[in-house]
Design a protein around this motif. Structure first.
Motif, PDB file in Angstrom:
ATOM      1  N   ALA A  25      -1.575  -4.151  -2.593  1.00  0.00           N
ATOM      2  CA  ALA A  25      -2.160  -3.160  -1.675  1.00  0.00           C
ATOM      3  C   ALA A  25      -1.063  -2.309  -1.037  1.00  0.00           C
ATOM      4  O   ALA A  25      -1.213  -1.090  -0.868  1.00  0.00           O
ATOM      5  N   PHE A  26       0.051  -2.932  -0.693  1.00  0.00           N
ATOM      6  CA  PHE A  26       1.169  -2.229  -0.063  1.00  0.00           C
ATOM      7  C   PHE A  26       1.822  -1.243  -1.026  1.00  0.00           C
ATOM      8  O   PHE A  26       2.023  -0.068  -0.708  1.00  0.00           O
ATOM      9  N   TYR A  27       2.145  -1.712  -2.253  1.00  0.00           N
ATOM     10  CA  TYR A  27       2.866  -0.868  -3.222  1.00  0.00           C
ATOM     11  C   TYR A  27       1.989   0.193  -3.866  1.00  0.00           C
ATOM     12  O   TYR A  27       2.505   1.145  -4.449  1.00  0.00           O
ATOM     13  N   LEU A  28       0.659   0.068  -3.766  1.00  0.00           N
ATOM     14  CA  LEU A  28      -0.222   1.117  -4.274  1.00  0.00           C
ATOM     15  C   LEU A  28       0.000   2.438  -3.539  1.00  0.00           C
ATOM     16  O   LEU A  28      -0.083   3.509  -4.116  1.00  0.00           O
ATOM     17  N   LEU A  29       0.279   2.343  -2.237  1.00  0.00           N
ATOM     18  CA  LEU A  29       0.420   3.543  -1.422  1.00  0.00           C
ATOM     19  C   LEU A  29       1.861   4.033  -1.302  1.00  0.00           C
ATOM     20  O   LEU A  29       2.096   5.234  -1.125  1.00  0.00           O
ATOM     21  N   THR A  30       2.806   3.119  -1.385  1.00  0.00           N
ATOM     22  CA  THR A  30       4.202   3.452  -1.098  1.00  0.00           C
ATOM     23  C   THR A  30       4.737   4.676  -1.859  1.00  0.00           C
ATOM     24  O   THR A  30       5.316   5.581  -1.234  1.00  0.00           O
ATOM     25  N   PRO A  31       4.565   4.780  -3.188  1.00  0.00           N
ATOM     26  CA  PRO A  31       5.200   5.903  -3.891  1.00  0.00           C
ATOM     27  C   PRO A  31       4.555   7.258  -3.644  1.00  0.00           C
ATOM     28  O   PRO A  31       5.193   8.297  -3.853  1.00  0.00           O
ATOM     29  N   LEU A  32       3.299   7.268  -3.185  1.00  0.00           N
ATOM     30  CA  LEU A  32       2.577   8.539  -3.070  1.00  0.00           C
ATOM     31  C   LEU A  32       2.342   9.006  -1.630  1.00  0.00           C
ATOM     32  O   LEU A  32       1.847  10.108  -1.425  1.00  0.00           O
ATOM     33  N   LEU A  33       2.712   8.193  -0.648  1.00  0.00           N
ATOM     34  CA  LEU A  33       2.507   8.618   0.747  1.00  0.00           C
ATOM     35  C   LEU A  33       3.285   9.883   1.101  1.00  0.00           C
ATOM     36  O   LEU A  33       2.757  10.751   1.812  1.00  0.00           O
ATOM     37  N   ILE A 150       3.923  -3.348 -11.160  1.00  0.00           N
ATOM     38  CA  ILE A 150       2.750  -2.668 -11.724  1.00  0.00           C
ATOM     39  C   ILE A 150       2.005  -1.750 -10.749  1.00  0.00           C
ATOM     40  O   ILE A 150       1.382  -0.772 -11.179  1.00  0.00           O
ATOM     41  N   ALA A 151       2.065  -2.036  -9.443  1.00  0.00           N
ATOM     42  CA  ALA A 151       1.263  -1.245  -8.502  1.00  0.00           C
ATOM     43  C   ALA A 151       1.681   0.229  -8.432  1.00  0.00           C
ATOM     44  O   ALA A 151       0.806   1.108  -8.455  1.00  0.00           O
ATOM     45  N   GLU A 166      -7.919   9.380  -1.531  1.00  0.00           N
ATOM     46  CA  GLU A 166      -8.959   8.559  -0.903  1.00  0.00           C
ATOM     47  C   GLU A 166      -9.277   7.330  -1.756  1.00  0.00           C
ATOM     48  O   GLU A 166      -9.476   6.223  -1.231  1.00  0.00           O
ATOM     49  N   ILE A 167      -9.291   7.504  -3.075  1.00  0.00           N
ATOM     50  CA  ILE A 167      -9.559   6.369  -3.972  1.00  0.00           C
ATOM     51  C   ILE A 167      -8.476   5.306  -3.835  1.00  0.00           C
ATOM     52  O   ILE A 167      -8.754   4.104  -3.832  1.00  0.00           O
ATOM     53  N   LEU A 168      -7.227   5.749  -3.684  1.00  0.00           N
ATOM     54  CA  LEU A 168      -6.126   4.794  -3.507  1.00  0.00           C
ATOM     55  C   LEU A 168      -6.257   4.035  -2.193  1.00  0.00           C
ATOM     56  O   LEU A 168      -6.004   2.824  -2.133  1.00  0.00           O
ATOM     57  N   PHE A 169      -6.653   4.726  -1.127  1.00  0.00           N
ATOM     58  CA  PHE A 169      -6.863   4.059   0.157  1.00  0.00           C
ATOM     59  C   PHE A 169      -7.982   3.016   0.048  1.00  0.00           C
ATOM     60  O   PHE A 169      -7.861   1.896   0.562  1.00  0.00           O
ATOM     61  N   LEU A 173      -7.714  -1.089   0.399  1.00  0.00           N
ATOM     62  CA  LEU A 173      -8.615  -1.780   1.322  1.00  0.00           C
ATOM     63  C   LEU A 173      -9.321  -2.938   0.610  1.00  0.00           C
ATOM     64  O   LEU A 173      -9.391  -4.064   1.131  1.00  0.00           O
ATOM     65  N   ILE A 174      -9.830  -2.682  -0.592  1.00  0.00           N
ATOM     66  CA  ILE A 174     -10.569  -3.704  -1.350  1.00  0.00           C
ATOM     67  C   ILE A 174      -9.652  -4.846  -1.782  1.00  0.00           C
ATOM     68  O   ILE A 174      -9.993  -6.029  -1.638  1.00  0.00           O
ATOM     69  N   VAL A 175      -8.465  -4.510  -2.289  1.00  0.00           N
ATOM     70  CA  VAL A 175      -7.527  -5.541  -2.745  1.00  0.00           C
ATOM     71  C   VAL A 175      -7.082  -6.418  -1.570  1.00  0.00           C
ATOM     72  O   VAL A 175      -6.996  -7.655  -1.696  1.00  0.00           O
ATOM     73  N   SER A 176      -6.801  -5.805  -0.424  1.00  0.00           N
ATOM     74  CA  SER A 176      -6.392  -6.590   0.746  1.00  0.00           C
ATOM     75  C   SER A 176      -7.535  -7.473   1.246  1.00  0.00           C
ATOM     76  O   SER A 176      -7.311  -8.580   1.744  1.00  0.00           O
ATOM     77  N   PHE A 177      -8.773  -7.020   1.089  1.00  0.00           N
ATOM     78  CA  PHE A 177      -9.931  -7.840   1.479  1.00  0.00           C
ATOM     79  C   PHE A 177     -10.057  -9.061   0.568  1.00  0.00           C
ATOM     80  O   PHE A 177     -10.376 -10.165   1.042  1.00  0.00           O
ATOM     81  N   ILE A 178      -9.787  -8.876  -0.715  1.00  0.00           N
ATOM     82  CA  ILE A 178      -9.799 -10.008  -1.651  1.00  0.00           C
ATOM     83  C   ILE A 178      -8.744 -11.042  -1.234  1.00  0.00           C
ATOM     84  O   ILE A 178      -8.985 -12.252  -1.245  1.00  0.00           O
ATOM     85  N   GLY A 179      -7.560 -10.535  -0.860  1.00  0.00           N
ATOM     86  CA  GLY A 179      -6.509 -11.426  -0.376  1.00  0.00           C
ATOM     87  C   GLY A 179      -6.927 -12.169   0.878  1.00  0.00           C
ATOM     88  O   GLY A 179      -6.643 -13.366   1.030  1.00  0.00           O
TER      89      GLY A 179
END
Length: 394
Positions: A25-33, A150-151, A166-169, A173-179
């Motif tokens: 969840a963290f690395y999904l956003l890091t490169p594109l913020l 991979i993220a 928005e899809i990335l956000f 959110l969904i991946v962190s909820f699974i965790g």
């Protein structure tokens, strides 16, 4: 022959997968913020740097206190609270309608992230059989190494396909909820929390017994801080490599994963200082190659070597921190190594930029190579002896 205790028990597998979800969840956003802030809020480069640095700062500041909380209160409750807050703040990004609002949410989000990394790694230690703790800690780091591999690529692929942040956000959110759900199902052995009635002092928040280990870790964090922050611009301006950053970090992650798998035999046998020495020397060769051989071969080979080196070094150092701590100081030990690493990264980002501005990126990376070799010499000459003298057998 005595039967070996089971390493891959249910609790350990769950905390590994939850840790993967946290970092994915963290690395999904890091490169594109940075791109998101530029396109949505028209933020300039210096403003983007300030906005994103807030997360790192609050994460660093929260870690010593989270170590104290993990050692002083029921760990499952601390873990769940941290994971819940980490999850909730992803929803905040979806609702942020101004740069100021986004900055506030992003900065505060660093607090549960910093606390969660400490509490999750401490819970991992609790669910491991004591006879296989060294080995288990080595494998534990694979979760975030794989997520890091991979993220970012997944995020770039999804963004190119949908052109939607928005899809990335939502995905984070969904991946962190699974965790969060997985963390809820982890059964942690019940241990009595012994109230610490001593006066509030530094060793409640930082493992003073491991101070030289921490100093040594600052050297290695410094080097990685400069590398991760200025890799892309150095590649573009000095080596004229414009699209290799993703490949570089993929090779770095491959090195991390391979060395953790290969190095676990040494951890299992308790050869911590041997693993650490192998790691710091391999990384030293990688950093030297990066700056001394300014071409594609030096660039990409250094990624693999630095990954291999850090993959040996970091779990060995984490085990050393834990072994100079008492059993009721594991949270503090975990927070101490993370704080030391973060301080090094922070100094690297600031000093690396300062040196690059004054003298150029090549001198900045020669500084990194010198710092890495200095850290390796410090470990070989002093730190490993320091560890052996202070190691606690409980």
């Amino acid at each position: 022959m005595e039967k070996q205790e089971k390493l891959w028990n249910e609790g350990y597998i769950k905390v590994m997968v939850a840790n993967f979800a946290l970092y994915f969840a963290f690395y999904l956003l890091t490169p594109l913020l940075p791109l998101y802030l530029s396109e949505n809020f028209h933020a300039t480069k210096d403003i983007i740097g300030l906005v994103l640095s807030g997360y790192t700062l609050t994460s660093l500041l929260s870690r010593p206190f989270s170590g104290y909380l993990v050692d002083s209160f029921p760990r499952k409750k601390v873990l769940m609270l941290c994971f819940f807050l980490f999850f909730v703040f992803f929803a905040g990004y979806l609702g942020a309608v101004s740069l100021l609002m986004f900055t506030i949410i992003r900065t505060i989000h660093g607090i549960p992230f910093g606390a969660l990394t400490v509490s999750a790694s401490t819970v991992a230690i609790d669910v491991l059989p004591s006879s296989r703790r060294n080995e288990g800690i080595g494998f534990y780091g694979l979760a975030n190494n794989i997520a890091m591999a991979i993220a970012p690529s997944a995020a770039i692929f999804i963004y190119k396909a949908t052109n939607s942040f928005e899809i990335l956000f939502w995905l984070s959110l969904i991946v962190s909820f699974i965790g969060l759900l997985l963390a809820y199902t982890i059964k942690i052995p019940q241990k009595e929390i012994v109230p610490n009635k001593s006066k509030l002092s530094l060793d409640r928040f930082f493992l003073v017994r491991g101070w030289l280990l921490a100093v040594n870790m600052v050297f290695f964090g410094f080097c990685f801080g400069v590398l991760s922050s200025y890799l892309a611009i150095y590649g573009k301006e000095v080596l004229h490599i414009t699209t290799g950053t993703g490949t570089y970090f993929t090779l770095l992650s491959v090195g991390l994963i391979l060395s953790r798998l290969q190095g676990n035999k040494g951890l299992k046998e308790g050869r911590l200082t041997n693993n650490a020495a192998k790691g710091v020397l391999t990384s030293s060769v990688g950093y030297l190659l990066f700056v001394a051989l300014p071409n594609d071969w030096g660039y990409y080979l250094s990624a693999l070597l630095i990954g291999l080196g850090n993959g040996h070094m970091y779990p060995a150092f984490q085990n050393m921190f834990i072994q100079v701590a008492h059993h009721n100081e594991r949270g503090t030990a975990n927070s101490s190594i993370l704080v030391a690493w973060d301080i090094g990264v922070g100094i690297g980002v600031v000093l690396g930029g300062f040196v690059a501005e004054l003298f150029g990126y090549t001198p900045a990376f020669w500084m990194v190579a010198i710092a890495q070799f200095s850290g390796a010499i410090l470990f070989l000459v002093a730190t490993r002896t320091f560890f052996k003298k202070r190691r606690i057998i409980e």
